[in-house]
Motif scaffolding. Sequence first.
Motif, PDB file in Angstrom:
ATOM      1  N   SER A  83       0.617  -1.272  -0.108  1.00 47.75           N
ATOM      2  CA  SER A  83       0.177   0.155   0.112  1.00 47.75           C
ATOM      3  C   SER A  83       0.917   1.042  -0.026  1.00 47.75           C
ATOM      4  CB  SER A  83      -0.993  -0.096   0.934  1.00 47.75           C
ATOM      5  OG  SER A  83      -1.733  -1.180   1.323  1.00 47.75           O
ATOM      6  N   PHE A  84       1.820   1.180  -0.725  1.00 48.22           N
ATOM      7  CA  PHE A  84       2.790   2.451  -0.926  1.00 48.22           C
ATOM      8  C   PHE A  84       3.542   2.078  -2.074  1.00 48.22           C
ATOM      9  CE2 PHE A  84       4.369  -0.708   2.290  1.00 48.22           C
ATOM     10  CZ  PHE A  84       5.563  -1.180   1.567  1.00 48.22           C
ATOM     11  N   GLU A  85       4.322   3.109  -2.690  1.00 48.73           N
ATOM     12  CA  GLU A  85       5.080   3.081  -3.976  1.00 48.73           C
ATOM     13  C   GLU A  85       6.424   2.693  -3.390  1.00 48.73           C
ATOM     14  OE1 GLU A  85       3.585   5.671  -7.189  1.00 48.73           O
ATOM     15  OE2 GLU A  85       2.909   6.757  -5.266  1.00 48.73           O
ATOM     16  N   GLU A  86       7.427   2.342  -4.367  1.00 46.94           N
ATOM     17  CA  GLU A  86       8.636   1.908  -3.949  1.00 46.94           C
ATOM     18  C   GLU A  86       9.822   2.062  -5.288  1.00 46.94           C
ATOM     19  OE1 GLU A  86      10.825  -2.105  -2.449  1.00 46.94           O
ATOM     20  OE2 GLU A  86       8.776  -2.447  -3.287  1.00 46.94           O
ATOM     21  N   ILE A  87      10.988   2.418  -4.785  1.00 43.70           N
ATOM     22  CA  ILE A  87      12.206   2.705  -5.923  1.00 43.70           C
ATOM     23  C   ILE A  87      13.254   1.685  -5.293  1.00 43.70           C
ATOM     24  CG2 ILE A  87      13.738   3.963  -6.964  1.00 43.70           C
ATOM     25  CD1 ILE A  87      12.222   6.604  -6.168  1.00 43.70           C
ATOM     26  N   ILE A  88      13.422   0.800  -6.406  1.00 45.34           N
ATOM     27  CA  ILE A  88      14.600  -0.091  -6.117  1.00 45.34           C
ATOM     28  C   ILE A  88      15.854   0.207  -6.907  1.00 45.34           C
ATOM     29  CG2 ILE A  88      15.202  -2.823  -6.423  1.00 45.34           C
ATOM     30  CD1 ILE A  88      12.001  -3.208  -6.522  1.00 45.34           C
ATOM     31  N   ILE A  89      16.949   0.165  -6.023  1.00 43.66           N
ATOM     32  CA  ILE A  89      18.117   0.724  -6.857  1.00 43.66           C
ATOM     33  C   ILE A  89      19.122  -0.454  -6.462  1.00 43.66           C
ATOM     34  CG2 ILE A  89      20.092   2.227  -6.988  1.00 43.66           C
ATOM     35  CD1 ILE A  89      17.083   3.553  -5.182  1.00 43.66           C
ATOM     36  N   VAL A  90      19.961  -1.228  -7.305  1.00 47.91           N
ATOM     37  CA  VAL A  90      20.660  -2.321  -7.146  1.00 47.91           C
ATOM     38  C   VAL A  90      22.259  -1.708  -7.360  1.00 47.91           C
ATOM     39  CG1 VAL A  90      21.469  -4.451  -8.163  1.00 47.91           C
ATOM     40  CG2 VAL A  90      19.235  -3.897  -8.521  1.00 47.91           C
ATOM     41  N   ALA A  91      22.752  -2.337  -6.086  1.00 49.03           N
ATOM     42  CA  ALA A  91      24.467  -1.865  -5.899  1.00 49.03           C
ATOM     43  C   ALA A  91      25.330  -2.609  -6.637  1.00 49.03           C
ATOM     44  CB  ALA A  91      24.642  -1.811  -4.484  1.00 49.03           C
ATOM     45  N   LYS A  92      24.799  -4.024  -6.449  1.00 50.49           N
ATOM     46  CA  LYS A  92      25.594  -5.028  -7.083  1.00 50.49           C
ATOM     47  C   LYS A  92      24.904  -6.446  -6.938  1.00 50.49           C
ATOM     48  CE  LYS A  92      28.206  -6.981  -2.854  1.00 50.49           C
ATOM     49  NZ  LYS A  92      29.606  -7.261  -2.477  1.00 50.49           N
ATOM     50  N   GLY A  93      25.667  -7.553  -7.751  1.00 52.17           N
ATOM     51  CA  GLY A  93      24.815  -8.701  -7.655  1.00 52.17           C
ATOM     52  C   GLY A  93      24.140  -8.703  -8.902  1.00 52.17           C
ATOM     53  N   ASN A  94      23.336  -9.980  -8.872  1.00 58.81           N
ATOM     54  CA  ASN A  94      22.186 -10.036  -9.940  1.00 58.81           C
ATOM     55  C   ASN A  94      20.945 -10.952  -9.383  1.00 58.81           C
ATOM     56  OD1 ASN A  94      23.182 -12.878 -10.439  1.00 58.81           O
ATOM     57  ND2 ASN A  94      25.049 -11.654 -11.057  1.00 58.81           N
ATOM     58  N   GLY A  95      20.221 -11.214 -10.074  1.00 58.61           N
ATOM     59  CA  GLY A  95      18.895 -11.894  -9.548  1.00 58.61           C
ATOM     60  C   GLY A  95      17.664 -11.605 -10.714  1.00 58.61           C
ATOM     61  N   LEU A  96      16.799 -12.213 -10.320  1.00 65.73           N
ATOM     62  CA  LEU A  96      15.521 -12.261 -11.160  1.00 65.73           C
ATOM     63  C   LEU A  96      14.457 -11.503 -10.394  1.00 65.73           C
ATOM     64  CD1 LEU A  96      14.740 -15.572 -12.999  1.00 65.73           C
ATOM     65  CD2 LEU A  96      16.193 -13.250 -13.808  1.00 65.73           C
ATOM     66  N   HIS A  97      13.975 -10.406 -10.965  1.00 65.19           N
ATOM     67  CA  HIS A  97      12.936  -9.712 -10.312  1.00 65.19           C
ATOM     68  C   HIS A  97      11.508  -9.534 -11.067  1.00 65.19           C
ATOM     69  CE1 HIS A  97      11.116  -5.281  -9.085  1.00 65.19           C
ATOM     70  NE2 HIS A  97      10.478  -6.195  -8.436  1.00 65.19           N
ATOM     71  N   ALA A  98      10.760 -10.462 -10.844  1.00 66.95           N
ATOM     72  CA  ALA A  98       9.089 -10.362 -11.616  1.00 66.95           C
ATOM     73  C   ALA A  98       8.228  -9.573 -11.113  1.00 66.95           C
ATOM     74  CB  ALA A  98       8.715 -11.850 -11.454  1.00 66.95           C
ATOM     75  N   ASN A 104      21.832 -13.731  -6.508  1.00 65.86           N
ATOM     76  CA  ASN A 104      23.193 -13.898  -6.295  1.00 65.86           C
ATOM     77  C   ASN A 104      23.911 -13.005  -5.836  1.00 65.86           C
ATOM     78  OD1 ASN A 104      25.691 -15.300  -6.469  1.00 65.86           O
ATOM     79  ND2 ASN A 104      26.002 -14.671  -8.708  1.00 65.86           N
ATOM     80  N   ASP A 105      24.215 -12.748  -4.366  1.00 64.31           N
ATOM     81  CA  ASP A 105      24.799 -11.702  -3.820  1.00 64.31           C
ATOM     82  C   ASP A 105      24.347 -10.226  -4.356  1.00 64.31           C
ATOM     83  OD1 ASP A 105      27.013 -10.724  -2.290  1.00 64.31           O
ATOM     84  OD2 ASP A 105      28.590 -10.331  -4.070  1.00 64.31           O
ATOM     85  N   LEU A 106      22.891 -10.176  -4.302  1.00 66.63           N
ATOM     86  CA  LEU A 106      22.292  -9.057  -4.671  1.00 66.63           C
ATOM     87  C   LEU A 106      22.037  -7.937  -3.612  1.00 66.63           C
ATOM     88  CD1 LEU A 106      20.476  -7.829  -6.763  1.00 66.63           C
ATOM     89  CD2 LEU A 106      18.615  -8.889  -5.845  1.00 66.63           C
ATOM     90  N   PHE A 107      22.811  -6.968  -3.743  1.00 67.96           N
ATOM     91  CA  PHE A 107      22.697  -5.940  -2.790  1.00 67.96           C
ATOM     92  C   PHE A 107      21.712  -4.662  -3.200  1.00 67.96           C
ATOM     93  CE2 PHE A 107      25.964  -6.305   0.664  1.00 67.96           C
ATOM     94  CZ  PHE A 107      26.162  -7.797   0.485  1.00 67.96           C
ATOM     95  N   LEU A 108      20.639  -4.321  -2.790  1.00 68.77           N
ATOM     96  CA  LEU A 108      19.919  -3.428  -3.225  1.00 68.77           C
ATOM     97  C   LEU A 108      19.215  -2.659  -2.110  1.00 68.77           C
ATOM     98  CD1 LEU A 108      16.857  -4.296  -2.613  1.00 68.77           C
ATOM     99  CD2 LEU A 108      17.212  -5.923  -4.813  1.00 68.77           C
ATOM    100  N   SER A 109      18.823  -1.266  -2.479  1.00 65.92           N
ATOM    101  CA  SER A 109      18.108  -0.434  -1.698  1.00 65.92           C
ATOM    102  C   SER A 109      16.828  -0.021  -1.848  1.00 65.92           C
ATOM    103  CB  SER A 109      18.782   0.930  -1.576  1.00 65.92           C
ATOM    104  OG  SER A 109      20.278   0.992  -1.077  1.00 65.92           O
ATOM    105  N   ASN A 110      15.586  -0.373  -0.940  1.00 64.16           N
ATOM    106  CA  ASN A 110      14.403   0.013  -1.269  1.00 64.16           C
ATOM    107  C   ASN A 110      14.000   1.363  -0.557  1.00 64.16           C
ATOM    108  OD1 ASN A 110      13.831  -2.740  -2.522  1.00 64.16           O
ATOM    109  ND2 ASN A 110      14.020  -3.601  -0.577  1.00 64.16           N
ATOM    110  N   VAL A 111      13.486   2.128  -1.619  1.00 65.00           N
ATOM    111  CA  VAL A 111      13.194   3.332  -1.034  1.00 65.00           C
ATOM    112  C   VAL A 111      11.548   3.515  -0.969  1.00 65.00           C
ATOM    113  CG1 VAL A 111      13.346   5.762  -0.927  1.00 65.00           C
ATOM    114  CG2 VAL A 111      15.314   4.381  -1.458  1.00 65.00           C
ATOM    115  N   LEU A 112      10.898   3.503   0.131  1.00 63.90           N
ATOM    116  CA  LEU A 112       9.387   3.195   0.122  1.00 63.90           C
ATOM    117  C   LEU A 112       8.877   4.666   0.460  1.00 63.90           C
ATOM    118  CD1 LEU A 112       9.378   0.305   2.598  1.00 63.90           C
ATOM    119  CD2 LEU A 112       9.917   0.257   0.338  1.00 63.90           C
ATOM    120  N   PHE A 113       7.910   4.871  -0.362  1.00 60.67           N
ATOM    121  CA  PHE A 113       7.350   6.585  -0.217  1.00 60.67           C
ATOM    122  C   PHE A 113       5.734   6.302  -0.497  1.00 60.67           C
ATOM    123  CE2 PHE A 113       8.285   6.118  -4.472  1.00 60.67           C
ATOM    124  CZ  PHE A 113       7.205   7.135  -5.251  1.00 60.67           C
ATOM    125  N   ILE A 114       4.974   7.201   0.271  1.00 62.05           N
ATOM    126  CA  ILE A 114       3.684   7.297   0.370  1.00 62.05           C
ATOM    127  C   ILE A 114       3.491   8.872  -0.418  1.00 62.05           C
ATOM    128  CG2 ILE A 114       1.294   7.584   1.368  1.00 62.05           C
ATOM    129  CD1 ILE A 114       2.772   6.080   3.767  1.00 62.05           C
TER     130      ILE A 114
END
Length: 271
Positions: A34-49, A77-87
């Motif tokens: 029930s909010f919006e999100e920005i995802i920023i990947v710092a390193k690693g990889n993986g699948l985001h569906a 796989n060694d996925l480092f990311l930041s989730n920034v949540l906002f309303i």
Amino acid sequence: MIHLKPNDFFHSSNSFVTTELRTPQEDFPEHYHSFEEIIIVAKGNGLHAVNDVPTCLSKNYVCFVAQQDRHLFENVNDLFLSNVLFIRDKLEPSFSLTQFLPCTLSGSVDWFIEDEAAHRVHVIIEHLNTESHVNTLASAAMTELLFQQLVVELWRGRIVDTSSLSLSDKVTQTIMYVNKNYKEKLSIERVAEHIKVPIRTLTREFKRATGMSFNHYLHFVRAQHAMQLLLNSESSITKIAFEVGYSDSNYFSTKFKQVMKKAPRQVRPLC
């Protein structure tokens, strides 16, 4: 399906921005919030569906997730990311998000940022992570300013000018090139010549960034677009195969199943 609510993340009813740093991000089942999100990947990889359509995550990838989106993380796989949540509704009217972020109704949108922009973004997120978890008037004001700075930095840091890119950015440029030209007859040799990087170097760095070989990633992107067409159009499987770059529908079905772990007819049996 998991429903993530503001009370689970925002420290008070007056809070409208917060951070969730994943170092590393683990596999996470499908959910919505029930909010919006920005995802920023710092390193690693993986699948985001997102809404059943997978995307390969890699360094300096940025994704906007709207409230109506369903998404999950897997094969990380060694996925480092930041989730920034906002309303969005609680943001001050003096700052218009629509100038720098997609409209909520447009759904999920992604892009890549340059290495230099990524460094600046990392510093902003570190400060934002501190201020957004402190329940004081001063921290609330600082959180708003930092969030505005972050959004603008992500917007202007998009990779546009490719004339003087670092090797890391050139690998990102390769990913963007495949994402845009997946319908064509692409090869690692052709792309290496296009972005002026030795084939061996590009092969090694591409695999390191995406977790996939060049050919595997190409089939993945084609399957990704095919999935969107299967879910959102009435085109036949044969027509979809041609539209995403295959000249043989049987070969398309084989590659689609290898990537998606299901056949096209399992996605839409009547097509």
